[in-house]
Design an enzyme around this catalytic site. Sequence first.
Site, short mmCIF file in Angstrom:
data_model
loop_
_atom_site.label_atom_id
_atom_site.label_comp_id
_atom_site.label_asym_id
_atom_site.label_seq_id
_atom_site.Cartn_x
_atom_site.Cartn_y
_atom_site.Cartn_z
CG HIS A 223 0.57 5.99 -1.18
ND1 HIS A 223 -0.62 6.69 -1.58
CD2 HIS A 223 0.18 5.44 -0.32
CE1 HIS A 223 -1.57 6.41 -0.97
NE2 HIS A 223 -1.25 5.51 0.19
CG HIS B 36 -1.62 1.33 1.38
ND1 HIS B 36 -3.07 1.30 1.40
CD2 HIS B 36 -1.41 2.55 1.47
CE1 HIS B 36 -3.58 2.59 1.44
NE2 HIS B 36 -2.42 3.19 1.79
CD GLU B 37 1.50 3.82 3.48
OE1 GLU B 37 1.90 4.96 3.17
OE2 GLU B 37 0.46 3.46 4.14
#
Length: 171
Positions: free
Chosen positions: A83, A79-80
């Site tokens: 980004h 998820h991170e």
Amino acid sequence: MFSSHTQFRHLKMQVLRKLAESLAFAEQYFKREFPMPTVNYDLRGVKAGVAYLQKNEIKFNRTLLLENTHEFIHQVVPHELAHLIVYQVFGRVKPHGKEWQAVMNEVFHLPADTCHQFDVQNVQGKTFEYRCACQTHALTIRRHHRILKEGVEYLCRKCRGKLIFVGENRL
């Protein structure tokens, strides 16, 4: 039995393995290289992770990693990273917009969940109870102090009613 230090060192290696695996998927998909981000584990509060786009850095919450190892490594780590990938490919876009969702779904083959569902009791800290017309809210000490010292008003996202202080919750 592992010591907590040995266990955490092992988890950090798993996180780096997951980052490397996910980076390889992104490189294959976008047909370009991406730099490995800097990683640290000093994030506090209820967030599991935060990506710092310009620094190519990810901060993870050590406590939430230790308490939710499998889900953390398989969902929060990509998820991170997503980004950072989105920023490097598309520039500044909505944090959980269509580009980020596409990286999660098409590149990492994961659900594009924007929030974790971890129990945050051990990382939340003291909260203050506020009410609106439709529900009770637990505000952080930071928001509570902003209300008291700066006169800030917070509104409920559902009913748009002003939050009114009820009392202290827990430590």
